[in-house]
Scaffold this motif. Structure first.
Motif, PDB file in Angstrom:
ATOM      1  N   HIS A 231       0.815  -1.213   0.000  1.00  0.00           N
ATOM      2  CA  HIS A 231       0.000   0.000   0.000  1.00  0.00           C
ATOM      3  C   HIS A 231       0.845   1.258   0.000  1.00  0.00           C
ATOM      4  CE1 HIS A 231       0.984  -0.526   4.265  1.00  0.00           C
ATOM      5  NE2 HIS A 231       0.766   0.767   4.386  1.00  0.00           N
ATOM      6  N   SER A 232       2.147   1.169   0.312  1.00  0.00           N
ATOM      7  CA  SER A 232       3.018   2.347   0.359  1.00  0.00           C
ATOM      8  C   SER A 232       3.977   2.343  -0.820  1.00  0.00           C
ATOM      9  CB  SER A 232       3.790   2.370   1.672  1.00  0.00           C
ATOM     10  OG  SER A 232       4.572   1.191   1.808  1.00  0.00           O
ATOM     11  N   ALA A 233       3.473   2.035  -2.001  1.00  0.00           N
ATOM     12  CA  ALA A 233       4.330   1.926  -3.174  1.00  0.00           C
ATOM     13  C   ALA A 233       5.074   3.223  -3.453  1.00  0.00           C
ATOM     14  CB  ALA A 233       3.494   1.524  -4.393  1.00  0.00           C
ATOM     15  N   ALA A 234       4.376   4.363  -3.326  1.00  0.00           N
ATOM     16  CA  ALA A 234       5.024   5.646  -3.606  1.00  0.00           C
ATOM     17  C   ALA A 234       6.136   5.936  -2.604  1.00  0.00           C
ATOM     18  CB  ALA A 234       3.983   6.770  -3.588  1.00  0.00           C
ATOM     19  N   ASP A 236       7.887   3.716  -0.882  1.00  0.00           N
ATOM     20  CA  ASP A 236       9.007   2.807  -1.150  1.00  0.00           C
ATOM     21  C   ASP A 236       9.795   3.268  -2.363  1.00  0.00           C
ATOM     22  OD1 ASP A 236       8.192   1.271   0.964  1.00  0.00           O
ATOM     23  OD2 ASP A 236       7.135  -0.206  -0.251  1.00  0.00           O
ATOM     24  N   LEU A 237       9.077   3.677  -3.398  1.00  0.00           N
ATOM     25  CA  LEU A 237       9.728   4.123  -4.626  1.00  0.00           C
ATOM     26  C   LEU A 237      10.522   5.403  -4.377  1.00  0.00           C
ATOM     27  CD1 LEU A 237      10.212   3.721  -7.612  1.00  0.00           C
ATOM     28  CD2 LEU A 237       7.990   4.772  -8.073  1.00  0.00           C
ATOM     29  N   LEU A 299       3.743  10.104  -5.394  1.00  0.00           N
ATOM     30  CA  LEU A 299       5.193  10.256  -5.465  1.00  0.00           C
ATOM     31  C   LEU A 299       5.573  11.712  -5.727  1.00  0.00           C
ATOM     32  CD1 LEU A 299       8.032   8.976  -5.552  1.00  0.00           C
ATOM     33  CD2 LEU A 299       7.676   8.582  -8.001  1.00  0.00           C
ATOM     34  N   VAL A 300       4.867  12.369  -6.625  1.00  0.00           N
ATOM     35  CA  VAL A 300       5.152  13.778  -6.911  1.00  0.00           C
ATOM     36  C   VAL A 300       4.964  14.619  -5.651  1.00  0.00           C
ATOM     37  CG1 VAL A 300       4.334  15.812  -8.167  1.00  0.00           C
ATOM     38  CG2 VAL A 300       4.649  13.640  -9.366  1.00  0.00           C
ATOM     39  N   THR A 301       3.915  14.327  -4.867  1.00  0.00           N
ATOM     40  CA  THR A 301       3.689  15.051  -3.621  1.00  0.00           C
ATOM     41  C   THR A 301       4.874  14.882  -2.680  1.00  0.00           C
ATOM     42  OG1 THR A 301       1.294  14.771  -3.794  1.00  0.00           O
ATOM     43  CG2 THR A 301       2.181  15.265  -1.617  1.00  0.00           C
ATOM     44  N   LEU A 302       5.337  13.649  -2.531  1.00  0.00           N
ATOM     45  CA  LEU A 302       6.494  13.388  -1.673  1.00  0.00           C
ATOM     46  C   LEU A 302       7.727  14.137  -2.160  1.00  0.00           C
ATOM     47  CD1 LEU A 302       6.179   9.517  -1.120  1.00  0.00           C
ATOM     48  CD2 LEU A 302       5.679  11.312   0.529  1.00  0.00           C
ATOM     49  N   ILE A 303       7.957  14.086  -3.456  1.00  0.00           N
ATOM     50  CA  ILE A 303       9.153  14.717  -4.019  1.00  0.00           C
ATOM     51  C   ILE A 303       9.111  16.235  -3.844  1.00  0.00           C
ATOM     52  CG2 ILE A 303      10.346  15.234  -6.188  1.00  0.00           C
ATOM     53  CD1 ILE A 303       9.813  12.347  -7.033  1.00  0.00           C
ATOM     54  N   MET A 304       7.950  16.835  -4.070  1.00  0.00           N
ATOM     55  CA  MET A 304       7.855  18.285  -3.954  1.00  0.00           C
ATOM     56  C   MET A 304       8.023  18.721  -2.501  1.00  0.00           C
ATOM     57  SD  MET A 304       7.716  18.959  -7.057  1.00  0.00           S
ATOM     58  CE  MET A 304       7.517  20.736  -7.082  1.00  0.00           C
ATOM     59  N   LEU A 305       7.474  17.947  -1.571  1.00  0.00           N
ATOM     60  CA  LEU A 305       7.695  18.242  -0.154  1.00  0.00           C
ATOM     61  C   LEU A 305       9.169  18.101   0.199  1.00  0.00           C
ATOM     62  CD1 LEU A 305       4.649  16.443   1.512  1.00  0.00           C
ATOM     63  CD2 LEU A 305       5.110  18.898   1.558  1.00  0.00           C
ATOM     64  N   THR A 323      12.363   9.658   5.085  1.00  0.00           N
ATOM     65  CA  THR A 323      11.432   9.042   6.017  1.00  0.00           C
ATOM     66  C   THR A 323      10.496  10.077   6.614  1.00  0.00           C
ATOM     67  OG1 THR A 323      13.099   7.386   6.559  1.00  0.00           O
ATOM     68  CG2 THR A 323      11.273   7.632   8.108  1.00  0.00           C
ATOM     69  N   THR A 324      11.057  11.250   6.965  1.00  0.00           N
ATOM     70  CA  THR A 324      10.251  12.317   7.543  1.00  0.00           C
ATOM     71  C   THR A 324       9.191  12.800   6.572  1.00  0.00           C
ATOM     72  OG1 THR A 324      12.136  13.039   8.863  1.00  0.00           O
ATOM     73  CG2 THR A 324      10.331  14.610   8.593  1.00  0.00           C
ATOM     74  N   VAL A 325       9.591  13.039   5.326  1.00  0.00           N
ATOM     75  CA  VAL A 325       8.648  13.517   4.318  1.00  0.00           C
ATOM     76  C   VAL A 325       7.550  12.502   4.074  1.00  0.00           C
ATOM     77  CG1 VAL A 325       8.407  14.087   1.884  1.00  0.00           C
ATOM     78  CG2 VAL A 325      10.281  15.050   3.198  1.00  0.00           C
ATOM     79  N   ALA A 326       7.929  11.219   3.969  1.00  0.00           N
ATOM     80  CA  ALA A 326       6.931  10.179   3.734  1.00  0.00           C
ATOM     81  C   ALA A 326       5.922  10.128   4.868  1.00  0.00           C
ATOM     82  CB  ALA A 326       7.623   8.827   3.575  1.00  0.00           C
ATOM     83  N   ALA A 327       6.392  10.259   6.116  1.00  0.00           N
ATOM     84  CA  ALA A 327       5.506  10.203   7.258  1.00  0.00           C
ATOM     85  C   ALA A 327       4.567  11.410   7.261  1.00  0.00           C
ATOM     86  CB  ALA A 327       6.320  10.172   8.542  1.00  0.00           C
TER      87      ALA A 327
END
Length: 333
Positions: A231-234, A236-237, A299-305, A323-327
């Protein structure tokens, strides 16, 4: 004077004997699918010469003693061939690809979908067992067409392989053998699997053409695709992308030109474009068509953050900030 006469005359290896070793090393390395040293595209004579020099140093005087058992040129050639093949096999076991091969073959041996054919080939239990005529380029392209599977790296050096990694490795192996129309050498199969997961030097892996990138191969396995992807593919990627790949994707999301992206990355335009292409290929391979859109969006959301944090705090650039951004992104949903 041939190699046998030379050995009988001098009691040691000389010019003809050395050339025999080089020729048999080159032949064995090419025919048995051993990867060229340092990721070179093809075995060349200088590579074989390096192997022979290493063999001579490793074996020492014991090598000469074993060669003196030969009774003719034919028997000497057979003896040299055996020595070279054994040395190449022993050397390969100590490499990362060699370790992966041992792991992969162990997994296939315990899976009823695969059967070993002879000493060094693998086929599908319900498929043809004649030797496949496909070369490494074809096998690697098939492997790169398998989408929706991901390998959690680094692989553990001891103990059992994790279930997601077992399913990922066997899914690619199954697809490669299935499209090879026959039994595949273990070394070639392993190299194709390694290429799929980015474990070979990039310049040694054939790139897929337009017709391959448009066609996804369904990854077979005991469970649904999300068993491997999760469920956390983005997230992990995101962790698997390099710093430069994340920045390149951030530039693409901001619709920057190639020149501006090159400035951001501190690279030339060609290098920057290659980094972006590599990142997009990782995303494509890690997702199925069905989930691609949602994974890319997250993934784009994670990357931009992450990119905003990386710009404001240069010390937060990899694992900890990722890890912080993903959380944070998960808590926002």
């Amino acid at each position: 004077m041939d190699a046998f006469e030379e050995l009988a005359e001098y009691g040691q290896i000389d010019t003809q004997g050395y050339e025999l070793f080089v020729a048999r090393t080159l032949r064995a390395a090419r025919s048995r699918g051993y990867p060229p040293p340092d990721g070179a595209g093809r075995w060349r004579i200088e590579h074989a010469q390096d192997v022979v020099q290493e063999l001579f140093v490793t074996k020492g005087s014991a090598l000469t003693l074993s060669l003196l058992e030969a009774t003719s040129l034919d028997s000497l050639e057979r003896l040299v061939t055996t020595i070279v093949q054994n040395f190449l096999a022993d050397s390969a076991k100590s490499t990362e690809v060699g370790k992966l091969r041992s792991r992969l073959e162990g997994l296939m041996a315990s899976d009823e979908r695969f059967v070993e054919v002879g000493k060094d080939r693998w086929a599908l239990a319900d498929g043809p067992t004649d030797a496949s005529s496909h070369d490494f380029t074809a096998l690697a392209r098939t492997a790169r067409g398998v989408r929706g599977v991901r390998l959690n790296l680094p692989l553990n050096t001891g103990g059992p392989t994790s279930r997601p990694n077992v399913e990922a490795l066997l899914a690619v192996a199954h697809a490669v053998i299935g499209h090879a129309d026959g039994a595949v050498r273990g070394q070639e199969l392993t190299r194709a699997v390694a290429a799929r997961f980015g474990l070979l030097p990039q310049h040694s892996v054939p790139l897929p053409g337009p017709e391959e990138t448009a066609t996804a191969i369904e990854a077979p396995g005991p469970g649904p695709a999300d068993t491997v992807v999760g469920h956390s593919a983005a997230g992990d990627l995101f962790q698997e992308l390099t710093i430069e790949e994340r920045r390149a994707l951030a530039c693409a999301a901001d619709e920057l030109t190639a020149s501006k992206m090159a400035d951001v990355l501190g690279r030339g335009r060609r290098q920057a474009t290659a980094i972006l292409d590599r990142a997009r290929e990782k995303v494509r391979l890690a997702t199925t068509d069905e989930e691609h859109g949602s994974v890319v969006s997250e993934l784009v959301t994670l990357i931009m953050l992450w990119n905003g944090k990386a710009s404001s705090d240069s010390s937060s650039t990899d694992g900890e900030s990722a890890t912080t951004v993903a959380a944070e992104a998960r808590s926002d949903r």
